[in-house]
Design an enzyme around this catalytic site. Structure first.
Site, PDB file in Angstrom:
ATOM      1  N   ASP A 146     -23.229 -59.861 -40.834  1.00 44.92           N
ATOM      2  CA  ASP A 146     -22.866 -61.269 -41.020  1.00 44.92           C
ATOM      3  C   ASP A 146     -23.827 -61.942 -41.999  1.00 44.92           C
ATOM      4  OD1 ASP A 146     -21.466 -63.604 -40.642  1.00 44.92           O
ATOM      5  OD2 ASP A 146     -22.543 -64.174 -38.825  1.00 44.92           O
ATOM      6  N   ARG A 178     -23.313 -67.047 -46.635  1.00 43.29           N
ATOM      7  CA  ARG A 178     -24.501 -67.906 -46.701  1.00 43.29           C
ATOM      8  C   ARG A 178     -25.495 -67.391 -47.737  1.00 43.29           C
ATOM      9  NH1 ARG A 178     -25.228 -67.796 -40.511  1.00 43.29           N
ATOM     10  NH2 ARG A 178     -23.449 -66.428 -40.827  1.00 43.29           N
ATOM     11  N   ASN A 205     -10.595 -62.398 -39.635  1.00 46.16           N
ATOM     12  CA  ASN A 205     -10.932 -62.501 -41.071  1.00 46.16           C
ATOM     13  C   ASN A 205      -9.696 -62.596 -41.965  1.00 46.16           C
ATOM     14  OD1 ASN A 205     -13.888 -60.361 -40.872  1.00 46.16           O
ATOM     15  ND2 ASN A 205     -13.728 -62.585 -40.726  1.00 46.16           N
TER      16      ASN A 205
HETATM   17  C1  FPP Z   1     -19.665 -61.380 -42.909  1.00 46.36           C
HETATM   18  O1  FPP Z   1     -20.236 -62.327 -43.774  1.00 46.36           O
HETATM   19  C2  FPP Z   1     -19.182 -60.200 -43.598  1.00 46.36           C
HETATM   20  C3  FPP Z   1     -17.859 -59.848 -43.729  1.00 46.36           C
HETATM   21  C4  FPP Z   1     -16.756 -60.650 -43.187  1.00 46.36           C
HETATM   22  C5  FPP Z   1     -17.432 -58.627 -44.443  1.00 46.36           C
HETATM   23  C6  FPP Z   1     -18.371 -57.468 -44.464  1.00 46.36           C
HETATM   24  C7  FPP Z   1     -18.118 -56.710 -45.704  1.00 46.36           C
HETATM   25  C8  FPP Z   1     -19.025 -56.058 -46.449  1.00 46.36           C
HETATM   26  C9  FPP Z   1     -20.411 -55.922 -46.039  1.00 46.36           C
HETATM   27  C10 FPP Z   1     -18.676 -55.468 -47.790  1.00 46.36           C
HETATM   28  C11 FPP Z   1     -17.674 -54.381 -47.839  1.00 46.36           C
HETATM   29  C12 FPP Z   1     -17.627 -53.483 -46.657  1.00 46.36           C
HETATM   30  C13 FPP Z   1     -17.784 -52.144 -46.698  1.00 46.36           C
HETATM   31  C14 FPP Z   1     -17.660 -51.344 -45.445  1.00 46.36           C
HETATM   32  C15 FPP Z   1     -18.074 -51.431 -47.932  1.00 46.36           C
HETATM   33  P1  FPP Z   1     -19.588 -63.780 -43.845  1.00 46.36           P
HETATM   34  O2  FPP Z   1     -18.680 -63.816 -45.022  1.00 46.36           O
HETATM   35  O3  FPP Z   1     -18.937 -64.107 -42.549  1.00 46.36           O
HETATM   36  O4  FPP Z   1     -20.850 -64.652 -44.084  1.00 46.36           O
HETATM   37  P2  FPP Z   1     -21.060 -66.182 -43.634  1.00 46.36           P
HETATM   38  O5  FPP Z   1     -20.963 -66.205 -42.132  1.00 46.36           O
HETATM   39  O6  FPP Z   1     -22.421 -66.491 -44.139  1.00 46.36           O
HETATM   40  O7  FPP Z   1     -19.970 -66.978 -44.314  1.00 46.36           O
END
Ligand code: FPP
Length: 261
Positions: free
Chosen positions: A20, A24, A68
């Protein structure tokens, strides 16, 4: 990377990660959310690589939840593109290092090209005997539980099982995670104290580790810190300290949950 102080004989068997904070991380730098996900992908590479080097047998990554899908279309498309690219680009390395890829979640909701690449990678790596990387994609812990209930109800209805025979082992066997042990350590980055519909049934005695570090900054050093913290924990599985001291801990091994309560 400093591995001093890490006990190589007491590493977790299964690490699960809620990745996560990509958004941010990007906002703090005036970059697009997509750039945050791109950097997050490099952290995925780092934790897979280090888990493999350390000999951790199972690593589960919560890459995309069912919720998501509600994100802006551009972001969903970019995430799907990153995922597809990752799967294609990493496959030779997975083969070289004997990494087996598993995917859990409502895969049918993935765009066709992503699903195709994913299925191909899962098929190609299925006989690999090194570590197992579990990607949770369009995953929902509650949905997994609903599917399990449907599966068992169907068996009862068809007379293939009696209600009195339903036990924890059977429930585990009907979850999408039926072939993998429960996580020993669940890491969540970005400081949020939530499970966010990730593993629900699978974490009764999992050690939780929450770090304020945002996922794109979670690299080898941070991972080693989490593993060291895990090794400082005393896992009692509901027993007393005295029982553990007397050596009953030998009973507390991954396997049937029945042995642990
Ligand atoms: C959460 O950050 C992350 C995700 C929803 C996606 C995770 C994806 C990756 C790490 C990249 C691609 C994946 C792979 C397996 C290669 P957020 O967007 O919720 O962050 P925030 O809470 O700060 O908005």
């Amino acid at each position: 990377m400093d591995l001093r102080g890490l006990d190589m004989r007491r590493l977790p068997n299964h690490v699960a990660i809620i990745m996560d904070g990509n958004g941010r991380w990007a906002r703090l730098r005036g970059k697009s959310r997509i750039e945050g996900h791109r950097r997050g992908r490099a952290s995925v590479r780092a934790v897979v690589e280090l888990s493999r080097k350390l000999g951790i047998p199972y690593l589960s990554l919560y890459a995309f939840s069912t919720e998501n899908w509600l994100r802006p279309k551009d972001e969903v498309n970019a995430l799907m593109g990153l995922l597809r690219h990752y799967l294609a680009a990493e496959q030779p390395k997975m083969m070289r290092h004997g990494i087996r890829l598993l995917a859990i979640g409502e895969k049918s909701r993935l765009p066709a090209p992503v699903l195709q690449t994913l299925n191909q990678a899962v098929r190609a790596t299925r006989k690999n005997k090194g570590m197992t990387v579990v990607l949770a994609l369009s995953y929902s812990g509650r949905h997994d539980i609903v599917r399990m209930v449907q599966g068992i109800a169907r068996k009862v209805k068809e007379g293939r099982c009696a209600v009195k025979d339903i036990n924890e082992r059977m429930v585990s066997g009907h979850m999408e995670t039926c072939s993998i042990p429960d996580p020993d350590l669940l890491i969540r980055t970005s400081g949020e104290m939530r499970i966010s519909n990730f593993f629900l049934w699978q974490i009764p005695y999992t050690e939780l580790y929450v770090t304020p570090t945002l996922w794109p900054d979670f690299r080898e050093g941070e991972y080693v810190q989490a593993l060291k913290e895990y090794q400082r924990r005393r896992r009692r599985f509901g027993r007393t300290d005295e029982q553990i001291d007397r050596g009953l801990s030998s009973l507390v091994q991954p396997g049937g949950l029945e042995n642990r309560i």
